[in-house]
Design a protein around this motif. Structure first.
Motif, short mmCIF file in Angstrom:
data_model
loop_
_atom_site.label_atom_id
_atom_site.label_comp_id
_atom_site.label_asym_id
_atom_site.label_seq_id
_atom_site.Cartn_x
_atom_site.Cartn_y
_atom_site.Cartn_z
N PRO A 40 -9.30 57.96 -15.65
CA PRO A 40 -8.48 59.16 -15.89
C PRO A 40 -7.13 59.07 -15.19
N LEU A 41 -6.07 59.46 -15.90
CA LEU A 41 -4.71 59.51 -15.37
C LEU A 41 -4.17 60.92 -15.60
N THR A 42 -3.77 61.58 -14.52
CA THR A 42 -3.22 62.93 -14.62
C THR A 42 -1.70 62.86 -14.69
N LEU A 43 -1.12 63.47 -15.70
CA LEU A 43 0.33 63.50 -15.89
C LEU A 43 0.84 64.92 -15.63
N THR A 44 1.97 65.02 -14.93
CA THR A 44 2.57 66.31 -14.60
C THR A 44 4.02 66.33 -15.05
N GLY A 45 4.38 67.34 -15.83
CA GLY A 45 5.75 67.46 -16.30
C GLY A 45 6.71 67.75 -15.17
N VAL A 46 7.80 67.00 -15.09
CA VAL A 46 8.80 67.16 -14.03
C VAL A 46 10.07 67.79 -14.59
N GLY A 47 10.56 67.27 -15.68
CA GLY A 47 11.78 67.78 -16.28
C GLY A 47 11.74 67.59 -17.78
N ALA A 48 12.52 68.38 -18.46
CA ALA A 48 12.53 68.31 -19.92
C ALA A 48 12.99 66.94 -20.39
N GLY A 49 12.30 66.40 -21.39
CA GLY A 49 12.69 65.12 -21.94
C GLY A 49 11.49 64.37 -22.50
N SER A 50 11.70 63.15 -22.92
CA SER A 50 10.63 62.31 -23.47
C SER A 50 10.65 60.96 -22.77
N THR A 51 9.47 60.36 -22.61
CA THR A 51 9.37 59.04 -21.99
C THR A 51 8.07 58.39 -22.43
N THR A 52 7.84 57.20 -21.93
CA THR A 52 6.63 56.45 -22.27
C THR A 52 5.87 56.10 -21.00
N VAL A 53 4.57 56.24 -21.03
CA VAL A 53 3.70 55.82 -19.92
C VAL A 53 2.92 54.60 -20.39
N LYS A 54 3.01 53.52 -19.62
CA LYS A 54 2.36 52.26 -19.97
C LYS A 54 1.28 51.93 -18.94
N VAL A 55 0.12 51.48 -19.40
CA VAL A 55 -0.98 51.07 -18.52
C VAL A 55 -1.26 49.59 -18.76
N ASP A 56 -1.27 48.78 -17.69
CA ASP A 56 -1.48 47.34 -17.78
C ASP A 56 -2.76 46.93 -17.07
N LEU A 57 -3.49 45.98 -17.67
CA LEU A 57 -4.59 45.29 -17.00
C LEU A 57 -4.04 43.99 -16.45
N VAL A 58 -4.19 43.75 -15.15
CA VAL A 58 -3.53 42.63 -14.47
C VAL A 58 -4.58 41.75 -13.82
N ASP A 59 -4.37 40.40 -13.89
CA ASP A 59 -5.31 39.50 -13.23
C ASP A 59 -4.84 39.21 -11.81
N GLU A 60 -5.57 38.33 -11.13
CA GLU A 60 -5.31 38.06 -9.72
C GLU A 60 -3.95 37.42 -9.49
N ALA A 61 -3.43 36.72 -10.52
CA ALA A 61 -2.13 36.07 -10.42
C ALA A 61 -0.99 36.97 -10.88
#
Length: 634
Positions: free
Chosen positions: A488-509
């Motif tokens: 779960p990821l909680t998002l909270t509005g800060v200011g008016a506008g649009s943007t993108t939230v990206k989630v990455d799976l990362v290995d040890e390197a």
């Protein structure tokens, strides 16, 4: 009568003369050449091999034939039946001066088996006489072939000095008897016997020759020397090193241990230590740093990698035998747990052949921490018997090492880049999806988005999120389940506008394995951003947060104070992070910060075009803590 008596005496004397040669033809004297061995007799027996003279002698004595008239097959194997035939012939010639057996019997070996049973060469029937004989089985048969006086001790071989033979092994008495008699001397400088390996025809020819001709027997001295922990460390520590591995950006992302197998820089570590690496360096116990030139071979299944270090004249470890390890035997480990280089630990072997997921390990009690992977597992003689690999975090003293003999399965033919130790990615079953593809919210509103992870996630080391415009939205992880399947990821509005939230799976390197994203739109509660009158573009803190103005004051120098009680403010993501992002969105940049006389942090932002400065922090009005906005004009 005298004449007749003389005739009888003469007859007795002649009979004695006939009998005397028969008595002399037993024992070792009965082993005499009965045929010649012409030069080049067997096409596959070169003139200068270590076994050539033994093949010649055993053939001339009539004890051992080739597979055909011109082929000997020195690397061929011997069956139990063939071993018994040789033993029986040796026994019969030694005691009787001859061999007379029914060559037309069925099966052909039955007469030899019967003789061996009658003479005590074997104690009972074998279940399969056509089975290939191991070296241990061959030794048991041949140790009973000749009497003790014919196998007299000529060598000092201490109990437990043969590295791969325990005195508890059922075949140990026979093997030690043949070593001490000079029949066997071992297959390397340590006198190892390799009891479970198949015996070859070239080895059999040598043993048979030494059995029949005492002058051919060999001298060897094997002393059993147990070292103390101090002696093991002194002998072995300089051969163990600390290794750091780097990704494509030159960043260190992992470390471990390793050790040298030769003075020329041949070394071993775990495959998982160097997986994902583009380069690596090692540091020896004297503090010197060397580059890893490459890897000869690496196996993810065995978790082993064979390296070449750039350098020479390294201290190195000698391999000990792992086929006769016993539970309870004392062992030592040397490695770099948690980066603490050249750390020695001691313990015992809990299980010499623990099988986990189909792989063979030595289970030990010696501690193994992160960084010990790839280190050396040593016996009491300071010989390496394993490569320390890992353990079970949920248990105590439950650690494992990979038997050192498995290193022999790695190829040493071609040196390749260290990156080749990382197997190519297989078609991934990894999936990452979001509960929704877009989110809409108001300023100050929070919404939860759940990301679902499925498939093979063994390579996933971490999960990170990034926000395109932090002036629009902030994020924070919720509580994950232990399986990482729902995030779960909680998002909270800060200011008016649009943007993108990206989630990455990362290995040890730090390589991104998989990504997903969602769009976020935040709308203002009151329409456009409101600004303090006369101080554009300073956003109105009260209008943004919804908090009522508690106190307002203009100072003598023209500075303007706006104060809002902390108890009236929303959560910090809005009251602090959101407003700071809004300042930056309106052209303000961070200038400096300081601690006020009251002990609170004050942040200073400047708008270079408008020549405005905003002081943002906490102050006290009487006993009421307030968030203040102090605006000054240059």
């Amino acid at each position: 009568m005298k004449k007749r008596l003389g005739s009888l005496v003469l007859s007795a004397f002649l009979l004695l003369q006939v009998l005397i040669p028969v008595a002399l033809a037993t024992g070792f004297q009965s082993f005499q050449p009965i045929r010649t061995y012409p030069v080049g007799k067997f096409q596959d027996v070169p003139s200068e091999e270590w076994y050539t003279n033994s093949v010649k002698t055993s053939y001339e004595l009539g004890l051992f034939d080739g597979k055909s008239s011109v082929i000997f097959d020195p690397n061929g194997k011997l069956t139990i039946a063939e071993a018994l035939k040789l033993a029986v012939c040796l026994h019969s010639i030694y005691y009787n001066g001859k061999t007379e057996f029914d060559t037309g019997a069925s099966p052909w070996y039955r007469p030899y088996v019967n003789y061996a049973l009658e003479q005590g060469i074997i104690k009972g029937e074998y279940s399969n006489y056509n089975k290939v004989a191991t070296r241990a089985e061959f030794a048991v048969i041949f140790a009973a072939t000749l009497p003790d006086e014919a196998l007299a001790t000529i060598n000092r071989v201490d109990d437990n000095a043969i590295p791969d033979i325990s005195m508890q092994d059922t075949y140990a008495p026979q093997v030690y008897k043949l070593y001490r008699a000079g029949i066997l001397i071992g297959s390397n400088s340590k006198g190892a016997f390799s009891p479970q390996s198949d015996i070859t025809r070239s080895e059999v020819a040598t043993i048979v020759t030494r059995m029949a001709v005492p002058e051919k027997r060999k001298t060897v001295t094997l002393k059993y020397e147990v070292l103390s922990a101090e002696e093991v460390f002194s002998k072995c520590a300089s051969a163990v090193f600390y290794i750091e591995v780097y990704n494509a950006s030159g960043k260190v992302f992992a470390s471990g241990s390793g050790f040298f197998l030769s003075a020329s820089g041949l070394a071993v570590t775990n495959q998982h230590v160097i997986e994902g690496a583009e380069s690596a360096k090692i540091r020896t116990s004297n503090g010197k740093v060397y580059a890893v030139k490459g890897v000869y071979d690496a196996s993810k299944t065995l978790d082993l990698a064979l390296l070449q270090v750039d350098g020479s004249e390294f201290s190195y470890l000698t391999k000990g035998e792992t086929t006769a390890l016993k539970s309870g035997a004392k062992i030592y480990t040397i490695g770099s747990p948690l980066g603490l280089e050249n750390t020695i630990s001691e313990g015992i072997i809990s299980n010499p052949d623990r099988i986990l997921s189909g792989q063979h390990y030595i289970q030990i009690t010696a501690p193994i921490s992160h960084g010990s992977s790839g280190g050396a597992l040593l016996n009491q003689m300071g010989q390496v018997i394993g490569v320390t690999s890992g353990g079970f975090e949920e248990g105590q003293n439950l650690n494992v090492a990979i038997p050192i003999h498995l290193v022999d399965q790695l190829s040493k033919t071609t040196l390749k880049p260290i990156s080749s130790a990382t197997p190519p990615p297989s078609p991934s079953t990894l999936k990452l999806t979001a509960s929704q593809s877009s989110v809409s919210m108001k300023v100050g509103e929070s919404k939860a988005v759940t990301f679902y992870l499925s498939g093979d996630d063994d390579q996933v080391d971490s999960i990170v999120y990034s926000i395109g415009d932090k002036a629009v939205v902030n994020g924070s992880w919720g509580d994950w389940d232990n399986s990482w399947t729902q995030i779960p990821l909680t998002l909270t509005g800060v200011g008016a506008g649009s943007t993108t939230v990206k989630v990455d799976l990362v290995d040890e390197a730090d390589k991104v394995l998989l990504s997903t994203s969602l769009s976020v739109t935040v709308s203002s509660n009151t329409g456009e951003t409101k600004y303090y009158s006369g101080y554009y573009p300073v956003p109105d803190y009260g209008a943004y947060t919804g908090a009522p103005l508690y106190h307002e004051e203009t100072t003598s120098d023209g500075s303007q104070w706006y104060l809002y009680r902390l108890q009236d403010l929303p959560e910090a993501e809005i009251a602090v992070d959101g407003y700071l992002a809004l300042l930056e969105k309106n052209g303000f940049v961070y200038e400096t910060g300081f601690t006020s006389d009251e002990g609170y942090t004050v942040l200073v932002f400047i708008h270079n075009d408008r020549r405005l400065m905003v002081y943002f922090g906490i102050t006290e009005v009487g006993v009421v803590p307030c968030m203040h906005i102090l605006i000054t004009a240059e």
